[in-house]
Write an enzyme that holds these catalytic residues in place. Structure first.
Site, PDB file in Angstrom:
ATOM      1  N   GLY A  18     -19.833   3.148  64.074  1.00 21.63           N
ATOM      2  CA  GLY A  18     -19.613   1.965  64.187  1.00 21.63           C
ATOM      3  C   GLY A  18     -19.417   1.332  62.781  1.00 21.63           C
ATOM      4  O   GLY A  18     -18.969   2.067  62.030  1.00 21.63           O
ATOM      5  N   CYS A  19     -19.255  -0.268  62.816  1.00 23.99           N
ATOM      6  CA  CYS A  19     -19.045  -0.813  61.680  1.00 23.99           C
ATOM      7  C   CYS A  19     -19.923  -0.366  60.470  1.00 23.99           C
ATOM      8  O   CYS A  19     -21.144  -0.291  60.624  1.00 23.99           O
ATOM      9  CB  CYS A  19     -19.161  -2.425  61.830  1.00 23.99           C
ATOM     10  SG  CYS A  19     -19.163  -3.259  60.366  1.00 23.99           S
ATOM     11  N   PHE A  20     -19.190  -0.128  59.305  1.00 23.27           N
ATOM     12  CA  PHE A  20     -20.004   0.322  58.145  1.00 23.27           C
ATOM     13  C   PHE A  20     -20.964  -0.436  57.559  1.00 23.27           C
ATOM     14  O   PHE A  20     -21.864   0.132  56.915  1.00 23.27           O
ATOM     15  CB  PHE A  20     -18.853   1.172  57.074  1.00 23.27           C
ATOM     16  CG  PHE A  20     -17.880   0.193  56.876  1.00 23.27           C
ATOM     17  CD1 PHE A  20     -17.725  -1.198  56.966  1.00 23.27           C
ATOM     18  CD2 PHE A  20     -16.772   0.998  56.577  1.00 23.27           C
ATOM     19  CE1 PHE A  20     -16.542  -1.714  56.649  1.00 23.27           C
ATOM     20  CE2 PHE A  20     -15.744   0.283  56.163  1.00 23.27           C
ATOM     21  CZ  PHE A  20     -15.474  -1.047  56.131  1.00 23.27           C
TER      22      PHE A  20
END
Length: 232
Positions: free
Chosen positions: A55-57
């Site tokens: 997902g979002c880093f």
């Protein structure tokens, strides 16, 4: 990570963002207490690198930055070509890249298997296909970009172990990808969680992951995160 922000701001204002459970806060994914891998690396090197996509880093980097033995955690892109490794292009979802985090660690302090345990338990939900929480698209897929045959051996065995134990409600969909280069993300993405702790997306989706790490893995947790921009 951008289109949902007005909604998130409204939810924060109303105080109704998401539901909670034993290991869930705000709108974040539930954390799951899982057993360590029965098979792990035997690595005597002073430093090793692993690449995780979940997902979002921002949140994945934020979690690993708080793990003892981690020497560096860099947000970036893996899975696609060098000329498309930019945030605006990756966000289109057609580059083959996934938002990823390159973790450099000391195997004498924390093993690859222990990092996998944290990755599957608190950093993301490995049963979500091509999405993670509020974000959808192949750029948010769950994937391990393997750096060695040994990492592949440990990862395959651990996924089989967790699926056999049925610790999740659904099968693990984490992809194992080899031979893919990692490209660091733009400067403003590095240390984003630490630099913007009141940003609505961070408050709802990512700070709970760090709280889960501290709660479920207190022996692995370090209060002061390792930062990319300062080098410590």
């Amino acid at each position: 990570m951008k289109s949902i922000l007005p909604v998130l701001v409204a939810l924060v204002a109303l105080g109704i963002a998401g539901q909670s459970s034993a290991f869930s806060f705000g709108g974040s994914e539930d954390a799951v207490l899982i057993a360590p891998p029965t098979l792990d690396e035997n690595n005597s090197a002073r430093s090793e690198t692993a690449v995780f996509a979940g997902g979002c880093f921002w949140g994945v980097q934020g979690v690993f930055a708080h793990v003892k033995g981690v020497q560096r955690a860099v947000s970036g892109y893996a899975g696609g070509a060098a000329n498309t490794a930019q945030y605006e292009r990756v966000s289109d979802g057609d580059t083959g890249h996934a938002e990823s985090v390159q973790v450099t660690f000391d195997p004498a302090q924390v093993s690859y298997g222990s990092l996998l345990q944290i990755y599957f338990s608190v950093a993301h939900n490995p049963t979500e296909l091509n999405r993670q929480g509020p974000d959808s698209g192949t750029q948010y897929r769950s994937a391990l970009f393997l750096q060695s045959a040994e990492q592949q051996r440990v990862a395959q065995a651990y996924i089989a172990q967790l699926d056999a134990a049925r610790v999740f409600d659904k099968p693990i969909v984490t992809r194992l990808e080899s031979g893919k280069a990692f490209y660091p993300a733009e400067d403003y993405h590095q240390d984003f969680l630490t630099e913007h702790p009141s940003y609505p997306y961070i408050v709802i989706n990512d700070l709970p992951k760090v709280a889960h790490l501290k709660q479920l893995f207190p022996e692995r947790y370090q209060q002061q995160p390792i930062l990319v921009k300062t080098g410590h």
